[in-house]
Design a protein around this motif. Structure first.
Motif, PDB file in Angstrom:
ATOM      1  N   ALA A  80      -7.079   0.507   8.364  1.00  0.00           N
ATOM      2  CA  ALA A  80      -7.796   1.343   9.328  1.00  0.00           C
ATOM      3  C   ALA A  80      -6.929   2.503   9.808  1.00  0.00           C
ATOM      4  O   ALA A  80      -7.435   3.587  10.098  1.00  0.00           O
ATOM      5  N   GLU A  81      -5.621   2.288   9.907  1.00  0.00           N
ATOM      6  CA  GLU A  81      -4.723   3.368  10.306  1.00  0.00           C
ATOM      7  C   GLU A  81      -4.581   4.411   9.188  1.00  0.00           C
ATOM      8  O   GLU A  81      -4.429   5.604   9.455  1.00  0.00           O
ATOM      9  N   LYS A  82      -4.648   3.975   7.951  1.00  0.00           N
ATOM     10  CA  LYS A  82      -4.471   4.895   6.827  1.00  0.00           C
ATOM     11  C   LYS A  82      -5.754   5.643   6.470  1.00  0.00           C
ATOM     12  O   LYS A  82      -5.700   6.785   6.011  1.00  0.00           O
TER      13      LYS A  82
ATOM     14  N   VAL B 200      -6.440  10.665  -0.480  1.00  0.00           N
ATOM     15  CA  VAL B 200      -6.576   9.214  -0.595  1.00  0.00           C
ATOM     16  C   VAL B 200      -5.530   8.650  -1.543  1.00  0.00           C
ATOM     17  O   VAL B 200      -4.936   7.595  -1.280  1.00  0.00           O
ATOM     18  N   ARG B 201      -5.279   9.356  -2.662  1.00  0.00           N
ATOM     19  CA  ARG B 201      -4.316   8.848  -3.641  1.00  0.00           C
ATOM     20  C   ARG B 201      -2.932   8.707  -3.016  1.00  0.00           C
ATOM     21  O   ARG B 201      -2.219   7.748  -3.260  1.00  0.00           O
ATOM     22  N   ARG B 202      -2.561   9.687  -2.177  1.00  0.00           N
ATOM     23  CA  ARG B 202      -1.245   9.628  -1.550  1.00  0.00           C
ATOM     24  C   ARG B 202      -1.161   8.469  -0.563  1.00  0.00           C
ATOM     25  O   ARG B 202      -0.165   7.767  -0.497  1.00  0.00           O
ATOM     26  N   ARG B 203      -2.225   8.262   0.206  1.00  0.00           N
ATOM     27  CA  ARG B 203      -2.223   7.170   1.168  1.00  0.00           C
ATOM     28  C   ARG B 203      -2.154   5.815   0.464  1.00  0.00           C
ATOM     29  O   ARG B 203      -1.516   4.884   0.939  1.00  0.00           O
TER      30      ARG B 203
ATOM     31  N   ARG C  57      -0.686   5.337  -2.410  1.00  0.00           N
ATOM     32  CA  ARG C  57       0.662   5.208  -2.955  1.00  0.00           C
ATOM     33  C   ARG C  57       1.652   4.768  -1.888  1.00  0.00           C
ATOM     34  O   ARG C  57       2.609   4.060  -2.176  1.00  0.00           O
ATOM     35  N   GLU C  58       1.427   5.191  -0.638  1.00  0.00           N
ATOM     36  CA  GLU C  58       2.359   4.877   0.438  1.00  0.00           C
ATOM     37  C   GLU C  58       2.097   3.517   1.085  1.00  0.00           C
ATOM     38  O   GLU C  58       2.863   3.101   1.938  1.00  0.00           O
ATOM     39  N   PHE C  59       1.037   2.843   0.651  1.00  0.00           N
ATOM     40  CA  PHE C  59       0.715   1.556   1.267  1.00  0.00           C
ATOM     41  C   PHE C  59       1.814   0.531   0.967  1.00  0.00           C
ATOM     42  O   PHE C  59       2.435   0.552  -0.097  1.00  0.00           O
ATOM     43  N   ASP C  60       2.038  -0.369   1.909  1.00  0.00           N
ATOM     44  CA  ASP C  60       3.127  -1.344   1.828  1.00  0.00           C
ATOM     45  C   ASP C  60       2.701  -2.553   0.986  1.00  0.00           C
ATOM     46  O   ASP C  60       2.368  -3.616   1.514  1.00  0.00           O
TER      47      ASP C  60
ATOM     48  N   GLU D 197       2.651   9.699  11.969  1.00  0.00           N
ATOM     49  CA  GLU D 197       2.016  10.998  12.032  1.00  0.00           C
ATOM     50  C   GLU D 197       0.512  10.918  11.826  1.00  0.00           C
ATOM     51  O   GLU D 197      -0.220  11.824  12.199  1.00  0.00           O
ATOM     52  N   VAL D 198       0.047   9.831  11.221  1.00  0.00           N
ATOM     53  CA  VAL D 198      -1.370   9.731  10.913  1.00  0.00           C
ATOM     54  C   VAL D 198      -2.202   9.699  12.181  1.00  0.00           C
ATOM     55  O   VAL D 198      -3.136  10.476  12.363  1.00  0.00           O
ATOM     56  N   LEU D 199      -1.839   8.820  13.102  1.00  0.00           N
ATOM     57  CA  LEU D 199      -2.634   8.707  14.330  1.00  0.00           C
ATOM     58  C   LEU D 199      -2.386   9.891  15.253  1.00  0.00           C
ATOM     59  O   LEU D 199      -3.242  10.233  16.066  1.00  0.00           O
ATOM     60  N   GLU D 200      -1.222  10.508  15.165  1.00  0.00           N
ATOM     61  CA  GLU D 200      -1.000  11.721  15.954  1.00  0.00           C
ATOM     62  C   GLU D 200      -1.962  12.817  15.491  1.00  0.00           C
ATOM     63  O   GLU D 200      -2.511  13.570  16.298  1.00  0.00           O
ATOM     64  N   THR D 201      -2.166  12.889  14.206  1.00  0.00           N
ATOM     65  CA  THR D 201      -3.122  13.859  13.686  1.00  0.00           C
ATOM     66  C   THR D 201      -4.529  13.549  14.164  1.00  0.00           C
ATOM     67  O   THR D 201      -5.309  14.452  14.457  1.00  0.00           O
TER      68      THR D 201
END
Length: 559
Positions: free
Chosen positions: A89-91, A215-218, A220-223, A537-541
């Motif tokens: 949900a955060e991503k 979306v692809r970048r998010r 890729r960055e998932f844990d 930075e995601v939620l700040e945006t």
């Protein structure tokens, strides 16, 4: 900060929600709350839906599989997957993960209703729990996001009443469908209610912002590594808790290995989160903050005590008084009534007092729970002692209602805005985990003490030893027991009541510890929210979504 400064700050922020948006219209807030209440009701009722009909279902499926797996399979997946849903949900924003989790819950509710074997039932319940793992925390997160500080107390109190009502309604729904129609509607009715919630939320949550970026970048960055370690470790520990004392002895190699490997996996998860994960599922620095750690511990203890009444009081009416599934669960209506009054009343008073006073309600509520479970230790076997039966339950329900949601409010106050959703999820996770641990321990105590009594009476030849058996097996033998002479049955009935006394008294120290810890939680006004931390930075945006220039600047920094 002086009281005057605090009042001025509150006046400036009371019309903005956590997303930085103006206060939503009353009709929209009410409609959203109604849909989120449906979501919370569904998942809470699903937890306990089969509690009263385990014995007849085990007979219908003609299986020797441990009957409580119908409960455990749901709870295990519901506990372990919660942090993952919230990270999604955060991503990707709140709206679609919430809608997808409801859809998954609905799809596998069909499998639950259509099951013809215990294996199919447990698989359906497990995947139903995966959907529920997203529904429960995301409903809390979305409600927190859209409410202003002045609204949060009353709506959280109302949602607390929905949670208590849902956990009680589960056994009612299951028993009612079993006795009046077919138990299969216990799965099917989720489709109707879930569809209504999806339709409403699809339209009313359009204003929720979505994080910027591809979306692809998010993805890729998932844990992923942390997720694997978290799921693996959680499954092994929860399986050990479910199997211990039932399918395997606590000291058996299977249980020991599960615990050891599970904790090793969790340690590896902590290492990954602390050293390597860019977007950790659970930010470890958050857990070492005193306020967060205090409220998480208190929430775990409250969850531990939560099922003491809902799951075990009906056992008295079924096994001692010989009442049916539906009739026996009706008796805890008094507990639910007290809980709803406590949750709604404390939420309203917190709102009226203005931004604080939640600590006092948490202290009073947990103290009442400790006293209430102490009173339950004297629960009389006499069915005519209705005054004590009702009074104890109302007292305990009021205590739970006073404290459950106030601890959640306490955890949210004074945090950076981008950490509130994570902490909200962890509070719900701690309460759910505590509930499962408390339920397992209560069932183990009940089984051991009940079988000891049955063995001494000579009735044990009909049910076998306690190892490999469950309370459901003994429950199915109760009609046979009622035909025996009173000289045999009376000691057994008294032994069942004594076993319940021990189940109740185990909750006393946990409620007492929660009360002591609540005294150290300061009353920070709910409107005190810190700026977003630089690490997220995601939620700040999200909070600055309406500022095009600022959003572009953040994208440049991210790149």
């Amino acid at each position: 900060m002086t009281d005057a400064d605090s009042d001025e700050k509150y006046a400036q922020t009371k019309e903005l929600n956590l997303l930085g948006q103006p206060k939503w219209p009353l009709w929209k807030t009410t409609l959203t709350f109604f849909a989120l209440s449906l979501v919370m009701f569904l998942v809470c009722s699903a937890e306990t839906a089969f509690n009263q009909i385990l014995s007849p279902l085990k007979t219908e499926f003609n299986t020797s599989i441990f009957a409580q797996w119908m409960e455990a399979s749901f709870l295990i997946t519901c506990v372990m997957a919660q942090p993952i849903w919230v990270k999604l949900a955060e991503k990707f924003g709140r709206r679609w993960p919430l809608l997808i989790s409801i859809f998954i819950f609905m799809v596998f509710s069909i499998l639950v209703g259509a099951a013809h074997t215990m294996t199919e039932m447990c698989v359906g319940r497990a995947f139903q729990g995966i959907g529920g793992a997203g529904m429960m925390p995301l409903a809390l997160v979305v409600l927190t996001d859209i409410l202003t500080p002045g609204e949060r107390g009353v709506y959280m109190g109302l949602l607390g009443a929905v949670i208590i009502l849902g956990k009680w309604s589960g056994p009612i729904i299951g028993a009612a469908f079993y006795e009046k129609s077919t138990w299969r509607w216990t799965g099917y009715y989720n489709i109707i209610v879930g569809a209504a919630a999806i339709v409403i939320l699809f339209f009313v949550l359009r204003d929720l912002p979505t994080p910027n970026g591809r979306v692809r970048r998010r993805l890729r960055e998932f844990d992923y590594a942390g997720t694997v370690m978290w799921l693996g470790g959680s499954v092994m520990i929860l399986l050990a808790l479910s199997w211990g004392g039932n399918e395997h002895a606590w000291r058996s190699a299977t249980i020991v290995c599960l615990f050891v490997c599970g904790f090793v996996a969790i340690l590896l998860f902590a290492l990954i989160e602390g050293r390597f994960a860019r977007w950790p599922i659970i930010p470890l620095p958050l857990l070492i903050r005193p306020r967060v750690l205090l409220t998480l511990t208190v929430s775990f203890f409250i969850g531990f005590c939560l099922y003491g009444m809902i799951m075990f009081v009906p056992v008295y009416y079924m096994m001692v008084l010989g009442q049916g599934a539906l009739e026996s669960v009706r008796h805890i209506l008094w507990f639910v009534l007290g809980g709803c009054i406590g949750a709604v009343g404390s939420g309203l008073l917190v709102t009226v007092r203005g931004r604080w006073f939640y600590r006092e309600w948490a202290v009073v509520g947990t103290a009442m729970m400790a006293i209430g479970y102490g009173l339950m230790y004297t629960w009389p076997q006499d069915p005519m002692a209705t005054g004590k039966h009702i009074g104890y339950q109302v007292f305990l329900g009021l205590g739970l209602g006073f404290c459950m949601q106030q601890v959640l409010l306490a955890s949210q106050a004074g945090l950076p805005v981008n950490e509130i959703s994570t902490v909200t999820t962890l509070i719900d996770y701690a309460r759910t985990l505590g509930g499962m641990v408390g339920l397992v321990i209560g069932e183990v105590i009940l089984k051991q003490k009940m079988f000891e009594t049955v063995d001494k009476s000579g009735f044990g030849a009909f049910v076998g030893s306690s190892q490999g058996q469950d309370v459901v097996k003994l429950e199915s033998m109760m009609p046979m027991l009622s035909m025996l002479p009173a000289s045999i049955t009376q000691p057994i009935y008294q032994g069942i009541v004594n076993a319940l006394h021990l189940v109740f008294v185990v909750d006393v120290p946990f409620a007492g510890l929660a009360c002591i810890l609540c005294m150290f939680v300061s009353n920070i006004p709910l409107h005190v929210i810190l700026p977003p931390t630089e690490s997220d930075e995601v939620l700040e945006t999200q909070r600055n979504l309406h500022s095009t220039e600022h959003s572009a600047a953040k994208d440049d920094i991210t790149v």
